[in-house]
Design a protein around this motif. Sequence first.
Motif, PDB file in Angstrom:
ATOM      1  N   ARG A 178      -4.291  13.088  -2.769  1.00 19.12           N
ATOM      2  CA  ARG A 178      -4.827  13.900  -1.677  1.00 19.12           C
ATOM      3  C   ARG A 178      -6.299  13.604  -1.452  1.00 19.12           C
ATOM      4  NH1 ARG A 178      -1.042  17.999  -0.400  1.00 19.12           N
ATOM      5  NH2 ARG A 178       0.344  18.302  -2.162  1.00 19.12           N
ATOM      6  N   SER A 179      -7.050  13.373  -2.554  1.00 22.95           N
ATOM      7  CA  SER A 179      -8.475  13.062  -2.394  1.00 22.95           C
ATOM      8  C   SER A 179      -8.681  11.722  -1.732  1.00 22.95           C
ATOM      9  CB  SER A 179      -9.206  13.019  -3.732  1.00 22.95           C
ATOM     10  OG  SER A 179      -8.780  14.026  -4.551  1.00 22.95           O
ATOM     11  N   SER A 180      -7.668  10.834  -1.835  1.00 23.65           N
ATOM     12  CA  SER A 180      -7.808   9.535  -1.182  1.00 23.65           C
ATOM     13  C   SER A 180      -7.343   9.605   0.258  1.00 23.65           C
ATOM     14  CB  SER A 180      -6.991   8.475  -1.922  1.00 23.65           C
ATOM     15  OG  SER A 180      -7.406   8.393  -3.250  1.00 23.65           O
ATOM     16  N   SER A 181      -7.182  10.814   0.747  1.00 22.84           N
ATOM     17  CA  SER A 181      -6.813  11.045   2.137  1.00 22.84           C
ATOM     18  C   SER A 181      -5.418  10.542   2.474  1.00 22.84           C
ATOM     19  CB  SER A 181      -7.854  10.379   3.056  1.00 22.84           C
ATOM     20  OG  SER A 181      -7.664  10.809   4.371  1.00 22.84           O
ATOM     21  N   ILE A 182      -4.515  10.603   1.478  1.00 24.40           N
ATOM     22  CA  ILE A 182      -3.124  10.241   1.735  1.00 24.40           C
ATOM     23  C   ILE A 182      -2.308  11.525   1.698  1.00 24.40           C
ATOM     24  CG2 ILE A 182      -1.157   8.926   0.854  1.00 24.40           C
ATOM     25  CD1 ILE A 182      -3.164   7.064  -0.472  1.00 24.40           C
ATOM     26  N   ASN A 183      -1.370  11.658   2.600  1.00 27.92           N
ATOM     27  CA  ASN A 183      -0.551  12.853   2.678  1.00 27.92           C
ATOM     28  C   ASN A 183       0.491  12.831   1.561  1.00 27.92           C
ATOM     29  OD1 ASN A 183       1.106  14.957   3.344  1.00 27.92           O
ATOM     30  ND2 ASN A 183       1.162  14.472   5.529  1.00 27.92           N
ATOM     31  N   ARG A 233       3.659   5.551  -5.927  1.00 26.37           N
ATOM     32  CA  ARG A 233       3.494   5.492  -7.380  1.00 26.37           C
ATOM     33  C   ARG A 233       2.407   6.438  -7.848  1.00 26.37           C
ATOM     34  NH1 ARG A 233       2.332  -0.548  -8.552  1.00 26.37           N
ATOM     35  NH2 ARG A 233       1.699   0.337 -10.527  1.00 26.37           N
ATOM     36  N   ALA A 234       1.303   6.475  -7.107  1.00 33.82           N
ATOM     37  CA  ALA A 234       0.195   7.348  -7.501  1.00 33.82           C
ATOM     38  C   ALA A 234       0.567   8.815  -7.377  1.00 33.82           C
ATOM     39  CB  ALA A 234      -1.033   7.052  -6.652  1.00 33.82           C
ATOM     40  N   LYS A 289       0.810  -1.222   0.000  1.00 30.55           N
ATOM     41  CA  LYS A 289       0.000   0.000   0.000  1.00 30.55           C
ATOM     42  C   LYS A 289       0.840   1.267   0.000  1.00 30.55           C
ATOM     43  CE  LYS A 289      -4.470  -1.584   1.160  1.00 30.55           C
ATOM     44  NZ  LYS A 289      -4.824  -2.526   2.185  1.00 30.55           N
ATOM     45  N   ASN A 338      -0.693  11.174 -10.302  1.00 32.72           N
ATOM     46  CA  ASN A 338      -1.736  12.176 -10.158  1.00 32.72           C
ATOM     47  C   ASN A 338      -1.820  12.572  -8.693  1.00 32.72           C
ATOM     48  OD1 ASN A 338      -4.032  13.730 -10.048  1.00 32.72           O
ATOM     49  ND2 ASN A 338      -5.301  12.322 -11.217  1.00 32.72           N
ATOM     50  N   LEU A 375       2.249   1.724  -3.415  1.00 26.56           N
ATOM     51  CA  LEU A 375       1.212   2.148  -4.361  1.00 26.56           C
ATOM     52  C   LEU A 375       0.957   3.648  -4.229  1.00 26.56           C
ATOM     53  CD1 LEU A 375      -0.146  -0.051  -6.070  1.00 26.56           C
ATOM     54  CD2 LEU A 375      -2.224   0.380  -4.801  1.00 26.56           C
ATOM     55  N   ALA A 376       0.948   4.113  -2.977  1.00 23.77           N
ATOM     56  CA  ALA A 376       0.695   5.536  -2.738  1.00 23.77           C
ATOM     57  C   ALA A 376       1.800   6.387  -3.357  1.00 23.77           C
ATOM     58  CB  ALA A 376       0.594   5.811  -1.245  1.00 23.77           C
ATOM     59  N   MET A 404      -5.220  13.256  -6.941  1.00 25.97           N
ATOM     60  CA  MET A 404      -6.019  12.089  -6.618  1.00 25.97           C
ATOM     61  C   MET A 404      -5.546  11.465  -5.306  1.00 25.97           C
ATOM     62  SD  MET A 404      -5.384   8.558  -7.632  1.00 25.97           S
ATOM     63  CE  MET A 404      -6.207   7.197  -6.961  1.00 25.97           C
TER      64      MET A 404
END
Lengths: 305, 269
Positions: free
Chosen positions: A170-175, A160-161, A154, A165, A157-158, A168
């Motif tokens: 930040r919208s997934s609530s990841i810092n 890589r994302a 995980k 983007n 993956l964060a 996106m």
Amino acid sequence: MDFITPIQLGLLYSIMALGVFITFRILDLPDLTVEGSVVLGMAVCAMITKAGHPYLALFASIIVGALAGLFTGILQTKLKINPILSGILTMTSLYSINFYVTGGLANVALTKERTIFTDLNSIIPNSKPLSYMVTALIITIIVSALLIIFFKTKPGLAIRATGDNEDMVRSSSINANFTKCAGLAIGNACVALSGALIGQQQMFFDSGFGIGIVVIGLAAVIIGEAVFGKRSVTIGIISTVIGSIIYYLIIALARRIDLFPSYGFKLATALIVIIALSFPAVKDWWELHKIRKRAKESLNNIKYN
Amino acid sequence: MLKLIDVNKTFYPNTANEKKALQSINLTLKKGDFVTIVGSNGAGKSTLFNTICGNFLIDKGGIFLDGENITVMPDYKRSYNIGRIFQDPMKGTAPGMTIEENLCLAYTRKAKRSFFALNRRDYKLFYELLKSLDLGLEDRMKVKVGQLSGGQRQAVSLLMSTISSPKLLLLDEHTAALDPKTAEKVLQITNKLVDEKNITTMMITHNINSALKMGNRILVMDEGKIVLDISGEEKSKMTQDELLNLYSQKSRKQFSNDRTLFSANDENI
């Protein structure tokens, strides 16, 4: 021709290339910290190896590499400094810091010290170069495997994302700031480890080692992509390692043919990268040329009818 | 569920470009409300969404989500409970990663702990969710999202924002860039997902028909203020013409207020 030395060099430098792959391809950030962190890793490793702890030295180089990457990350995310500039600022700071580490020495010899290479010397008895190569191979496989697994988790993956983007993420609530710093830390940790290993292998620390090394890393990444194509991260990691080996084989070949003196090394590198990078453009141009030719012929046919 | 108290936001204050984007907005949403928002361009609709999401901080006032004060909370913390979908299908997803990976990322904060990001348990959940969209995407989970069409990407974005069961869902003209047939399909999916999980939703749209058909409440914004707030029976009975009439009435009323202001000034001079 001696294949063993270029492959061994290719493997050791591939770990640095993996660091460049992480920041340049996965995070999509041009990171010049590399030129400083590779020497930092080499310096820290040299000093601790001289004190008699070769394995602790490698571990320490990973830590300081991560810190260097983290510093660049903080410059970018908290102080909002432009990414390229952040890398340059860290790299410049490291010029001095590296001298602090070695106590002011520009060169440190490790000829009589115990290193991971001297320890594993007897893997292939009676053949030092082959042992060295196998050692490098084992280390590279371990590092690559760890990275491949990491980017399937995980946090991986964060990261890589974030390069793909950021909004996106930040919208997934990841810092996103955190993932950027983490990616830079991991990348530079690899780079520093590579510097440390090369230092132990050549039994010598050289403060000018880092100059122009980013291009070598990029060359490996891009040659790898030219051969394997841009697919997944896993393929990318493997192709970078192989790209690094191919690069050093090309250089060895060129040296063999006496193509250039030793100071022409960096120019040769740049040219190789330019050729590899231009593959897609040349391919497209060739396709366009064929289409144009076909169109011209069909136009001639119409006229005659 | 959502409470906005005296929210104000002015861009470039005290300069020639000053824009009073939001003026004293007071709004209360109950859980399960589905509010559609209409208004001319520049009325403040997207700005309203931006302030709720935390893209910038407001000048004055308070924002409360489910009783929690989120007025100064950073954006990525707010997105734990707020989902948002944009007009541009490219914005909500990571194009270089597969559908599976995108869903996994969206689910990250609420999923059960596991070592590998893509595992069989989550895979089953994603498969079922994609199947319910009825777009054939469940067989294409390993396809990179960048290769999907706009409508498919919006559908995936919708799934991503609802998979973590947010407390509030903000839809910012999410069908505006799609052709009518796909837009209809995406709106159907929107209704379905929102109903299933009873998510409090706000939807900006320029299509007054959709605005009247969907949801249980309609807001009309103009010049940074909410000029109309119609819900329940009154909304379901309203036609497009009636709404437009009401809107011009309200705007004219404001217009005449400005007139009086100007004439008062003239007298003083």
